[in-house]
Design a protein around this motif. Sequence first.
Motif, PDB file in Angstrom:
ATOM      1  N   VAL A  41      45.415  42.269  28.356  1.00  0.00           N
ATOM      2  CA  VAL A  41      45.218  40.970  29.006  1.00  0.00           C
ATOM      3  C   VAL A  41      45.499  41.086  30.500  1.00  0.00           C
ATOM      4  CG1 VAL A  41      46.104  38.603  29.197  1.00  0.00           C
ATOM      5  CG2 VAL A  41      45.635  39.596  26.948  1.00  0.00           C
ATOM      6  N   ALA A  42      46.579  41.743  30.874  1.00  0.00           N
ATOM      7  CA  ALA A  42      46.908  41.906  32.291  1.00  0.00           C
ATOM      8  C   ALA A  42      45.814  42.671  33.028  1.00  0.00           C
ATOM      9  CB  ALA A  42      48.247  42.621  32.441  1.00  0.00           C
ATOM     10  N   ASP A  43      45.273  43.717  32.412  1.00  0.00           N
ATOM     11  CA  ASP A  43      44.199  44.490  33.029  1.00  0.00           C
ATOM     12  C   ASP A  43      42.945  43.644  33.189  1.00  0.00           C
ATOM     13  OD1 ASP A  43      43.176  47.216  33.885  1.00  0.00           O
ATOM     14  OD2 ASP A  43      41.752  46.723  32.283  1.00  0.00           O
ATOM     15  N   TYR A  44      42.606  42.873  32.182  1.00  0.00           N
ATOM     16  CA  TYR A  44      41.419  42.014  32.236  1.00  0.00           C
ATOM     17  C   TYR A  44      41.569  40.940  33.314  1.00  0.00           C
ATOM     18  CZ  TYR A  44      37.737  38.810  30.754  1.00  0.00           C
ATOM     19  OH  TYR A  44      36.652  37.984  30.721  1.00  0.00           O
ATOM     20  N   VAL A  45      42.736  40.341  33.409  1.00  0.00           N
ATOM     21  CA  VAL A  45      42.983  39.320  34.430  1.00  0.00           C
ATOM     22  C   VAL A  45      42.880  39.939  35.823  1.00  0.00           C
ATOM     23  CG1 VAL A  45      44.747  37.786  35.417  1.00  0.00           C
ATOM     24  CG2 VAL A  45      44.340  37.821  32.943  1.00  0.00           C
ATOM     25  N   ALA A  46      43.446  41.118  36.012  1.00  0.00           N
ATOM     26  CA  ALA A  46      43.337  41.810  37.307  1.00  0.00           C
ATOM     27  C   ALA A  46      41.869  42.103  37.620  1.00  0.00           C
ATOM     28  CB  ALA A  46      44.151  43.105  37.278  1.00  0.00           C
ATOM     29  N   TRP A  47      41.109  42.502  36.641  1.00  0.00           N
ATOM     30  CA  TRP A  47      39.686  42.786  36.820  1.00  0.00           C
ATOM     31  C   TRP A  47      38.929  41.518  37.243  1.00  0.00           C
ATOM     32  CZ3 TRP A  47      35.250  41.375  33.894  1.00  0.00           C
ATOM     33  CH2 TRP A  47      34.109  42.133  34.157  1.00  0.00           C
ATOM     34  N   LEU A  48      39.223  40.394  36.584  1.00  0.00           N
ATOM     35  CA  LEU A  48      38.592  39.122  36.958  1.00  0.00           C
ATOM     36  C   LEU A  48      38.985  38.702  38.361  1.00  0.00           C
ATOM     37  CD1 LEU A  48      38.971  37.046  33.678  1.00  0.00           C
ATOM     38  CD2 LEU A  48      36.852  37.985  34.633  1.00  0.00           C
ATOM     39  N   ARG A  49      40.262  38.842  38.687  1.00  0.00           N
ATOM     40  CA  ARG A  49      40.734  38.436  40.020  1.00  0.00           C
ATOM     41  C   ARG A  49      40.177  39.309  41.124  1.00  0.00           C
ATOM     42  NH1 ARG A  49      46.971  36.967  38.403  1.00  0.00           N
ATOM     43  NH2 ARG A  49      46.489  34.899  37.586  1.00  0.00           N
ATOM     44  N   SER A  50      39.734  40.520  40.799  1.00  0.00           N
ATOM     45  CA  SER A  50      39.178  41.400  41.828  1.00  0.00           C
ATOM     46  C   SER A  50      37.724  41.074  42.136  1.00  0.00           C
ATOM     47  CB  SER A  50      39.323  42.862  41.416  1.00  0.00           C
ATOM     48  OG  SER A  50      38.485  43.159  40.313  1.00  0.00           O
ATOM     49  N   GLY A  51      37.205  40.013  41.546  1.00  0.00           N
ATOM     50  CA  GLY A  51      35.863  39.547  41.878  1.00  0.00           C
ATOM     51  C   GLY A  51      34.818  39.750  40.823  1.00  0.00           C
ATOM     52  N   HIS A  52      35.172  40.374  39.722  1.00  0.00           N
ATOM     53  CA  HIS A  52      34.195  40.549  38.643  1.00  0.00           C
ATOM     54  C   HIS A  52      34.091  39.261  37.836  1.00  0.00           C
ATOM     55  CE1 HIS A  52      35.536  44.661  39.532  1.00  0.00           C
ATOM     56  NE2 HIS A  52      34.278  44.967  39.301  1.00  0.00           N
ATOM     57  N   HIS A  53      32.981  39.072  37.223  1.00  0.00           N
ATOM     58  CA  HIS A  53      32.789  37.912  36.355  1.00  0.00           C
ATOM     59  C   HIS A  53      32.574  38.404  34.946  1.00  0.00           C
ATOM     60  CE1 HIS A  53      32.648  35.215  39.754  1.00  0.00           C
ATOM     61  NE2 HIS A  53      31.866  36.101  40.355  1.00  0.00           N
ATOM     62  N   ARG A  54      32.862  37.547  33.995  1.00  0.00           N
ATOM     63  CA  ARG A  54      32.718  37.926  32.587  1.00  0.00           C
ATOM     64  C   ARG A  54      31.361  38.371  32.295  1.00  0.00           C
ATOM     65  NH1 ARG A  54      35.097  33.041  29.388  1.00  0.00           N
ATOM     66  NH2 ARG A  54      35.136  31.984  31.307  1.00  0.00           N
TER      67      ARG A  54
END
Length: 66
Positions: A53-66
């Motif tokens: 979950v932490a990795d996914y949230v960091a990935w989203l916050r870095s500008g990626h979208h689902r």
Amino acid sequence: MPSTALSSSVRAVPAAPPVALQEGGDPAPSWLDTARLRADTGFTPAWDLDPAVADYVAWLRSGHHR
């Protein structure tokens, strides 16, 4: 009452809107169970729930979208 793993994962996303979870009763779908895969092949998941979950949230916050 939510599981400890889920509770700590939710804390990793403090700005996330609340999610309505269904009350327990039914077990998780069988396709989420890796017991047979583990028994047949020795598979071990690379991620536990909290780091995933932490990795996914960091990935989203870095500008990626689902």
